[in-house]
Scaffold this motif. Sequence first.
Motif, mmCIF file in Angstrom:
data_model
loop_
_atom_site.group_PDB
_atom_site.id
_atom_site.type_symbol
_atom_site.label_atom_id
_atom_site.label_comp_id
_atom_site.label_asym_id
_atom_site.label_seq_id
_atom_site.Cartn_x
_atom_site.Cartn_y
_atom_site.Cartn_z
ATOM 1 N N TYR A 144 0.829 -1.201 0.000
ATOM 2 C CA TYR A 144 0.000 0.000 0.000
ATOM 3 C C TYR A 144 0.868 1.257 0.000
ATOM 4 N N LEU A 145 1.912 1.259 0.809
ATOM 5 C CA LEU A 145 2.801 2.424 0.843
ATOM 6 C C LEU A 145 3.499 2.637 -0.499
ATOM 7 N N THR A 146 3.883 1.561 -1.168
ATOM 8 C CA THR A 146 4.523 1.722 -2.475
ATOM 9 C C THR A 146 3.532 2.227 -3.513
ATOM 10 N N THR A 147 2.270 1.840 -3.410
ATOM 11 C CA THR A 147 1.285 2.382 -4.353
ATOM 12 C C THR A 147 1.042 3.866 -4.102
ATOM 13 N N LEU A 148 1.244 4.307 -2.871
ATOM 14 C CA LEU A 148 1.114 5.732 -2.574
ATOM 15 C C LEU A 148 2.323 6.520 -3.070
ATOM 16 N N GLY A 149 3.461 5.853 -3.279
ATOM 17 C CA GLY A 149 4.624 6.537 -3.827
ATOM 18 C C GLY A 149 5.914 6.397 -3.036
ATOM 19 N N VAL A 150 5.927 5.600 -1.985
ATOM 20 C CA VAL A 150 7.173 5.380 -1.245
ATOM 21 C C VAL A 150 8.033 4.405 -2.052
ATOM 22 N N PRO A 151 9.280 4.760 -2.343
ATOM 23 C CA PRO A 151 10.140 3.831 -3.091
ATOM 24 C C PRO A 151 10.351 2.531 -2.306
ATOM 25 N N ALA A 152 10.294 1.416 -3.011
ATOM 26 C CA ALA A 152 10.436 0.104 -2.375
ATOM 27 C C ALA A 152 11.773 -0.055 -1.674
ATOM 28 N N GLU A 153 12.805 0.660 -2.136
ATOM 29 C CA GLU A 153 14.131 0.556 -1.524
ATOM 30 C C GLU A 153 14.137 1.088 -0.090
ATOM 31 N N ARG A 154 13.158 1.878 0.276
ATOM 32 C CA ARG A 154 13.097 2.449 1.622
ATOM 33 C C ARG A 154 12.356 1.547 2.599
ATOM 34 N N LEU A 155 11.770 0.475 2.126
ATOM 35 C CA LEU A 155 10.905 -0.352 2.965
ATOM 36 C C LEU A 155 11.415 -1.780 3.055
ATOM 37 N N THR A 156 11.426 -2.309 4.262
ATOM 38 C CA THR A 156 11.681 -3.727 4.488
ATOM 39 C C THR A 156 10.571 -4.235 5.393
ATOM 40 N N PHE A 157 10.481 -5.544 5.529
ATOM 41 C CA PHE A 157 9.463 -6.097 6.419
ATOM 42 C C PHE A 157 10.007 -7.309 7.139
ATOM 43 N N ILE A 158 9.359 -7.613 8.244
ATOM 44 C CA ILE A 158 9.700 -8.789 9.044
ATOM 45 C C ILE A 158 8.437 -9.227 9.769
ATOM 46 N N SER A 159 8.334 -10.499 10.036
ATOM 47 C CA SER A 159 7.207 -11.021 10.803
ATOM 48 C C SER A 159 7.715 -11.532 12.146
ATOM 49 N N TYR A 160 7.035 -11.120 13.194
ATOM 50 C CA TYR A 160 7.336 -11.649 14.519
ATOM 51 C C TYR A 160 6.269 -12.633 14.983
ATOM 52 N N GLY A 161 5.255 -12.849 14.164
ATOM 53 C CA GLY A 161 4.200 -13.770 14.558
ATOM 54 C C GLY A 161 3.583 -13.343 15.874
ATOM 55 N N LYS A 162 3.561 -14.266 16.829
ATOM 56 C CA LYS A 162 2.976 -13.962 18.141
ATOM 57 C C LYS A 162 4.049 -13.725 19.206
ATOM 58 N N GLU A 163 5.288 -13.501 18.787
ATOM 59 C CA GLU A 163 6.412 -13.392 19.717
ATOM 60 C C GLU A 163 6.517 -12.059 20.450
ATOM 61 N N LYS A 164 5.898 -11.002 19.954
ATOM 62 C CA LYS A 164 6.014 -9.681 20.577
ATOM 63 C C LYS A 164 4.635 -9.092 20.882
ATOM 64 N N PRO A 165 3.918 -9.673 21.840
ATOM 65 C CA PRO A 165 2.596 -9.111 22.148
ATOM 66 C C PRO A 165 2.715 -7.778 22.889
#
Length: 187
Positions: A144-165
């Motif tokens: 969604y952020l990239t469709t708004l215009g944020v360059p993909a090079e500025r964004l990373t992602f990670i999943s913590y699942g249920k480890e950080k409530p």
Amino acid sequence: MKRTMNRFLPVVFAGMFLYAGCAKQEIVKKDEPISPAAAKPAATAPQKPTTSNTMTQPLSQQKPQQATVPATTADMRKALEKIYFDFDSSTLNTTARQTLTKNFEALKQNPQAKIRVEGNCDERGSDEYNLALGEQRAKEAVRYLTTLGVPAERLTFISYGKEKPVDSGHNEAAWAKNRRDEFVVSQ
């Protein structure tokens, strides 16, 4: 006919097995760049040195240079808001989209900032399922952020699942707080 089917079915099953391959399970997800270009720094052409007339002017006549980054990292941390998801869903609801639009405005104010989107889930479900769901949630926010215009090079992602409530309770109110994406400045 039966004889043909007895010969045909093993071939089909073997082909399906070879085509699908074996899945590799990863318990801990690592930061991943969104595009291959994010992993490789772009080559830039050498630039010619420019001469400035500030060196020849007295200090009293020189104009102060303005900062290129209007917001500090602390300001960015305050401006970026979490988004929340419905149970067992990675779909962005209207509220999440509005929040992501606000986050986009903050990112426009600081074009140098790099953001890590952290996907989180509530305690229900297996570790593997929640890691996959957290990743889907983070990817949706990044898309969604990239469709708004944020360059993909500025964004990373990670999943913590249920480890950080955020809330360790065992009720719907606590679970609703834990089904979220957080946005972390990773400069």
